[in-house]
Design an enzyme around this catalytic site. Structure first.
Site, PDB file in Angstrom:
ATOM      1  N   GLU A  37       0.761  -1.141  -0.106  1.00 58.78           N
ATOM      2  CA  GLU A  37      -0.039   0.078   0.065  1.00 58.78           C
ATOM      3  C   GLU A  37       0.760   1.189  -0.057  1.00 58.78           C
ATOM      4  O   GLU A  37       1.821   1.353   0.775  1.00 58.78           O
ATOM      5  CB  GLU A  37      -0.816   0.141   0.963  1.00 58.78           C
ATOM      6  CG  GLU A  37      -2.149  -0.945   1.238  1.00 58.78           C
ATOM      7  CD  GLU A  37      -3.283  -0.488   2.365  1.00 58.78           C
ATOM      8  OE1 GLU A  37      -3.986  -1.178   2.107  1.00 58.78           O
ATOM      9  OE2 GLU A  37      -2.811   0.333   3.069  1.00 58.78           O
ATOM     10  N   CYS A  38       0.674   2.092  -0.920  1.00 59.01           N
ATOM     11  CA  CYS A  38       1.269   3.497  -1.202  1.00 59.01           C
ATOM     12  C   CYS A  38       2.765   3.230  -0.899  1.00 59.01           C
ATOM     13  O   CYS A  38       3.494   3.168  -2.011  1.00 59.01           O
ATOM     14  CB  CYS A  38       0.756   4.456   0.055  1.00 59.01           C
ATOM     15  SG  CYS A  38       0.811   6.149  -0.498  1.00 59.01           S
ATOM     16  N   ALA A  39       3.563   3.312   0.090  1.00 59.48           N
ATOM     17  CA  ALA A  39       4.721   3.244   0.353  1.00 59.48           C
ATOM     18  C   ALA A  39       5.176   1.919  -0.098  1.00 59.48           C
ATOM     19  O   ALA A  39       6.297   1.824  -0.779  1.00 59.48           O
ATOM     20  CB  ALA A  39       5.233   3.526   1.683  1.00 59.48           C
TER      21      ALA A  39
END
Length: 468
Positions: free
Chosen positions: A340-342
């Protein structure tokens, strides 16, 4: 049923009024006074709960009705406050500010606001007011906030950034005029400011000892200037639901115990406490590793790469070539990977010019615009997390952008309506699904999607069996 733990909700007329200082300081001061404090944050924020955890000595938890559904707020509160004497809930934005145009259409909504969560909990609100520029007109502000919504009770006010004893006297007269008790008055100070960056405060884990020092200073300030006995007396809650139970949410497990490795450390700090609880309830053996320095834990059958700030640590992440090779190999043989994201950025070919894992056919760079907001998303393809067609409410929060290869083919993880306020209502396709990899900018709350956690662990167990 055991009575619900009494709670106090720390809110404000607007962002920047000092909620975090007051809420964190209250948690620390009450703990120092012998209270076991349950710390909560309204909304999807990952950063404030880190400071709450330092102050309270317990995991900071989120109460986000948009992400998990109204029906889970009471149970999650009961779960997170079990065994505690009092709960302190820090609000988000202004008291009545909520989900606004979740996908760029419709009117502003109070859904997920601090006021709505306070009403669900049956807890009184303490309004933190930035006193700079206020005098007798504060009475009108407080009158408006106390009468705007009859389901919300303003139980007291804390005056913040008060300029002088005379200023405090005038402000107290204004509060007396509308019958709202003053629980404390904080002087103007600058040394409690915690450094910030493009997405808000620097996380407590990254800030290290200075974060602990700042939290201690907040607790000392609150203990000196706020009536803790009055706060404890005011606290209340009417939640009658049963506590949230991770095992009930995931149901029966396969009986296997696959090792699920979760990235942690300074670069990957965004996560919800309930995620680990759901993983363990699903039968996983959870192992935390730091991508700045570690390799994958022995026997890893699944990898979770949560959100955080990899762009601040890109050079050191790139230097850990052993882990990057581990991740590439894991992806190549079908090990389930939830990013997720990072985590998505870590799987790209490069991040701001630094070599990353190269699992996702894209390069990432820091951008100038903030992407922020809730998304009503649909899973476009089957994955280790969701069946195609599954609907979730998630949240985007990033300043990075992806530069994909021209003509590249990929299966998108999510689709949602363009959140722009313009007439462009095309479907946005976002994220990557390839083999066992599910990578996306979209943050989801596992407590709102517990079956996805069980599905992921089942996929990890099958990988373990296949490799045995």
């Amino acid at each position: 049923m055991v009575n619900s733990v009494p709670a106090i909700v720390i809110a404000a007329p607007a962002s920047g009024s000092g909620k975090t200082t007051v809420a964190t300081g209250l948690m620390g001061a009450l703990r120092a006074a012998g209270q076991r404090v349950a710390p909560f944050k309204v909304g999807p924020d990952y950063i404030d709960p880190g400071y709450h955890a330092l102050a309270a000595g317990l995991p900071g938890r989120n109460l986000d009705a948009v992400m998990v559904g109204r029906e889970r707020i009471g149970p999650l509160f009961r779960h997170g406050s079990a065994g505690c004497d009092i709960a302190v809930v820090e609000g988000v934005m202004g008291l009545f500010d909520g989900k606004i145009d979740m996908n760029g259409a419709g009117a502003a909504s109070a859904e997920g606001s601090t006021a709505s969560v306070a009403s669900m909990l049956g807890a009184p609100v303490v309004l933190v007011v930035d006193a700079r520029g206020h005098s007798q007109s504060l009475a009108a502000v407080l009158h408006g906030f106390s009468t705007f919504d009859s389901s919300v009770r303003i139980g007291g006010v804390i005056l913040n950034r008060v300029g002088s004893p005379r200023h405090e006297e005038v402000l107290r007269q204004a509060c007396d005029r509308v019958g709202i008790p003053v629980l404390g008055s904080l002087p103007r100070m600058s040394e409690l400011a915690v450094p910030s960056r493009h997405l808000g405060l620097i996380t407590a884990l990254e800030h290290g000892s200075r974060a602990s020092e700042a939290v201690d200073a907040m607790a000392t300030l609150v203990a000196e200037h706020i009536d803790l006995a009055a706060v404890r007396s005011l606290a209340a809650s009417t939640v009658s639901s049963e506590p949230w139970d991770a095992a009930e949410e995931v149901g029966e497990t396969a009986g296997r115990a696959p090792v699920v490795a979760i990235a942690g450390g300074p670069a990957f700090t965004f996560g919800y406490a309930e995620h680990v609880e759901l993983l363990r309830a699903s039968g996983a053996d959870v192992a935390v590793f730091d991508p700045l320095t570690d390799g994958l834990p022995p026997g890893t059958s699944g990898v979770i790469l949560p959100g955080g700030f990899p762009e601040e640590h890109a050079e050191q992440l790139a230097s850990n070539s052993v882990l990057l090779a581990d991740i590439r190999r894991a992806a190549s043989i079908g090990v389930p990977i939830h990013a997720e994201c990072a985590g998505l950025l870590y799987l790209t070919r490069s991040l701001d010019g630094h070599a990353m894992a190269g699992v996702v056919d894209a390069d990432a760079r820091f951008g100038s615009a903030l992407t922020l907001g809730y998304r009503d998303a649909v899973a476009l393809h089957d994955s280790v997390l969701f069946e195609a067609g599954a609907r979730v409410t998630g949240h985007e929060f990033h300043r990075t952008v992806l530069l994909e290869s021209a003509g590249g083919q990929r299966d998108s993880a999510w689709g949602w309506q363009n959140p722009s306020r313009t007439a462009d209502k095309r479907v946005v396709r976002e994220g990557f699904v390839q083999g066992g990899v599910h990578a996306s900018y979209l943050h989801t709350h596992p407590a709102g999607n517990p079956k996805s956690v069980g599905r992921f662990v089942d996929a990890c167990a099958r990988t373990e069996l296949a490799d045995a």
